[in-house]
Design an enzyme around this catalytic site. Sequence first.
Site, PDB file in Angstrom:
ATOM      1  N   PHE A  69     -89.464   4.697  50.734  1.00 16.37           N
ATOM      2  CA  PHE A  69     -90.702   3.944  50.580  1.00 16.37           C
ATOM      3  C   PHE A  69     -91.724   4.833  49.895  1.00 16.37           C
ATOM      4  CE2 PHE A  69     -90.782  -0.128  52.827  1.00 16.37           C
ATOM      5  CZ  PHE A  69     -89.495  -0.137  53.334  1.00 16.37           C
TER       6      PHE A  69
ATOM      7  N   LYS B 102    -104.184  24.547  76.379  1.00 14.47           N
ATOM      8  CA  LYS B 102    -105.143  23.627  75.771  1.00 14.47           C
ATOM      9  C   LYS B 102    -106.259  24.431  75.086  1.00 14.47           C
ATOM     10  CE  LYS B 102    -108.425  20.040  76.868  1.00 14.47           C
ATOM     11  NZ  LYS B 102    -109.337  19.606  77.892  1.00 14.47           N
TER      12      LYS B 102
ATOM     13  N   LYS C 111     -91.027   9.570  42.649  1.00 13.02           N
ATOM     14  CA  LYS C 111     -90.362   9.847  43.935  1.00 13.02           C
ATOM     15  C   LYS C 111     -88.902   9.434  43.905  1.00 13.02           C
ATOM     16  CE  LYS C 111     -94.470   9.586  46.745  1.00 13.02           C
ATOM     17  NZ  LYS C 111     -95.324   8.806  47.625  1.00 13.02           N
TER      18      LYS C 111
ATOM     19  N   ASP D 253     -96.073  15.260  56.661  1.00 10.89           N
ATOM     20  CA  ASP D 253     -95.696  16.317  55.710  1.00 10.89           C
ATOM     21  C   ASP D 253     -96.145  17.692  56.179  1.00 10.89           C
ATOM     22  OD1 ASP D 253     -94.425  14.899  53.557  1.00 10.89           O
ATOM     23  OD2 ASP D 253     -96.379  13.980  53.163  1.00 10.89           O
TER      24      ASP D 253
ATOM     25  N   ASN E  22    -100.109   9.454  62.243  1.00  8.75           N
ATOM     26  CA  ASN E  22    -100.626   8.534  61.222  1.00  8.75           C
ATOM     27  C   ASN E  22    -100.576   7.101  61.734  1.00  8.75           C
ATOM     28  OD1 ASN E  22     -98.003   7.295  60.415  1.00  8.75           O
ATOM     29  ND2 ASN E  22     -97.536   9.438  59.972  1.00  8.75           N
TER      30      ASN E  22
ATOM     31  N   LYS F 208     -86.372  12.437  44.577  1.00  8.34           N
ATOM     32  CA  LYS F 208     -85.642  12.464  45.849  1.00  8.34           C
ATOM     33  C   LYS F 208     -84.224  11.889  45.718  1.00  8.34           C
ATOM     34  CE  LYS F 208     -89.919  12.244  48.574  1.00  8.34           C
ATOM     35  NZ  LYS F 208     -90.517  12.006  49.891  1.00  8.34           N
TER      36      LYS F 208
HETATM   37  N1  CTP Z   1     -90.553  11.114  53.666  1.00  9.37           N
HETATM   38  C1  CTP Z   1     -89.716  11.975  54.328  1.00  9.37           C
HETATM   39  N2  CTP Z   1     -90.179  13.192  54.744  1.00  9.37           N
HETATM   40  C2  CTP Z   1     -91.467  13.560  54.511  1.00  9.37           C
HETATM   41  C3  CTP Z   1     -92.318  12.675  53.838  1.00  9.37           C
HETATM   42  C4  CTP Z   1     -91.832  11.461  53.442  1.00  9.37           C
HETATM   43  O1  CTP Z   1     -88.555  11.650  54.543  1.00  9.37           O
HETATM   44  N3  CTP Z   1     -91.894  14.729  54.936  1.00  9.37           N
HETATM   45  C5  CTP Z   1     -90.032   9.834  53.167  1.00  9.37           C
HETATM   46  C6  CTP Z   1     -90.660   8.595  53.757  1.00  9.37           C
HETATM   47  O2  CTP Z   1     -89.915   8.101  54.839  1.00  9.37           O
HETATM   48  C7  CTP Z   1     -90.636   7.616  52.587  1.00  9.37           C
HETATM   49  C8  CTP Z   1     -90.712   8.505  51.374  1.00  9.37           C
HETATM   50  O3  CTP Z   1     -90.330   9.790  51.821  1.00  9.37           O
HETATM   51  O4  CTP Z   1     -89.427   6.897  52.514  1.00  9.37           O
HETATM   52  C9  CTP Z   1     -92.047   8.587  50.696  1.00  9.37           C
HETATM   53  O5  CTP Z   1     -93.056   8.977  51.537  1.00  9.37           O
HETATM   54  P1  CTP Z   1     -94.541   9.234  50.998  1.00  9.37           P
HETATM   55  O6  CTP Z   1     -95.360   9.792  52.090  1.00  9.37           O
HETATM   56  O7  CTP Z   1     -95.044   8.034  50.272  1.00  9.37           O
HETATM   57  O8  CTP Z   1     -94.269  10.321  49.911  1.00  9.37           O
HETATM   58  P2  CTP Z   1     -94.296  11.857  49.898  1.00  9.37           P
HETATM   59  O9  CTP Z   1     -93.006  12.280  49.312  1.00  9.37           O
HETATM   60  O10 CTP Z   1     -94.650  12.436  51.203  1.00  9.37           O
HETATM   61  O11 CTP Z   1     -95.414  12.120  48.827  1.00  9.37           O
HETATM   62  P3  CTP Z   1     -97.011  12.084  48.937  1.00  9.37           P
HETATM   63  O12 CTP Z   1     -97.351  12.182  50.400  1.00  9.37           O
HETATM   64  O13 CTP Z   1     -97.424  13.225  48.137  1.00  9.37           O
HETATM   65  O14 CTP Z   1     -97.392  10.760  48.334  1.00  9.37           O
END
Ligand code: CTP
Length: 396
Positions: A322, A288, A336, A278, A209, A340
């Site tokens: 975040f 490859k 969140k 995620d 990303n 969490k």
């Molecule tokens: N985070 C994490 N592990 C993941 C995804 C996110 O530890 N697999 C943490 C990020 O470091 C951040 C927070 O979760 O502090 C929120 O991340 P974000 O991507 O905004 O939220 P998600 O929980 O992944 O939800 P969504 O993608 O559905 O918005």
Amino acid sequence: MGERKTVVVGVTGGVAAYKALDVISKLKKADLDVHVIMTEHSTKFVNPLSFQSLSQNMVVTDMFAEPKAWEIQHISLAKKADLMLIVPATVNIIGKVANGIADDMLSTTIMATKAPVVFAPAANTNMFLNPIVQNNIRKLREYGYKFIDPDEGRLACGDTGSGKLADTKLISDIAISMLYDVKDLKGKKVLVTAGPTIAAIDPVRYITNRSSGKMGYAIAEEARDRGADVILVSGPCKLEKPFDVDVVNISTNEEMLKAVEKHFEESDIVIKAAAVADYKPKTYSNEKIKKGENGLNLELERDNDILKKLGSMKKNQVLVGFAAESHDLINNAVAKLHNKNLDFIIANDITCSDTGFASSDNKVTILCRDGKNISLPKMSKRMVARELFNLINEKR
Ligand code: CTP
């Protein structure tokens, strides 16, 4: 930081004198009052006008230029200094100070000041490694003078070895850090994650990303400057390793999870600024993947939600997450925060083009577990980090 601080920069006569301009520019950007003293030899390398323009103060070059006034001037700069930074420091100035010689404006000011003095040496390798010079450095260190060691590299004389002026960002970062007088995180362990994670598809391809890592690095640096012991678990990004921060480089979600789990228990504050993937490809191809005539379907599976795991393991740690959102910012962030088990969540709207991801600025709302919301105006990521720690300390 309280009142505006003053740095007196001493420039001595070496080829690296021009690099002091860059250091001064960085100190000015950090809103410091900068005064420059040049030795006579250094004026042969760089025109004092350049230093005057950048520091926006008169450059002092000659102790006897203003008869009768000199005594006042060197004493006044010595008193005014919150920090003296000698960059580049030749073996000559090191030798003079180590032996109590004060025969020009710079050496007299160093001798007269009670402020910390930092030398950033630059010299030919053989000169630098000369036992007399090394002995002078050792002696000065014992008296409390600080040194920013030179790097190894190709030197102006064509030799390769130690003696290259340290990186100018490192020099200015150390100076700024020394002047930071808020030390409210002393004795605390702060664990920060930053940057993206990657999920490999085959030996040459991966999914990742747009995270630049800037927010997490700014948090790590702010924590360090406030006195914390900092561990920064970083995904791949282009940023320089911050000094005095323990950096653990990782690539994947799994590696980040292992690294944070290892340090979680001993941490007082844990801040997850990383943009963690995620999903990962369901199967990794050892070879490859060759292209075919048709399209390619890539099946992804869920990967660990690291922050959620930490939330379930939490004891006394302050846990901060975040929330990067493109819509319904506050509601998504609040969900969140509870889901969490966080103490704070920093919500940012990723649809704003001049803040967020690669930018050095951010515009965020910090949400606290007790329901309090703080909406901050657009500011540097470093300032966001400062506001966050102010809030954490206020609530503890
Ligand atoms: N985070 C994490 N592990 C993941 C995804 C996110 O530890 N697999 C943490 C990020 O470091 C951040 C927070 O979760 O502090 C929120 O991340 P974000 O991507 O905004 O939220 P998600 O929980 O992944 O939800 P969504 O993608 O559905 O918005």
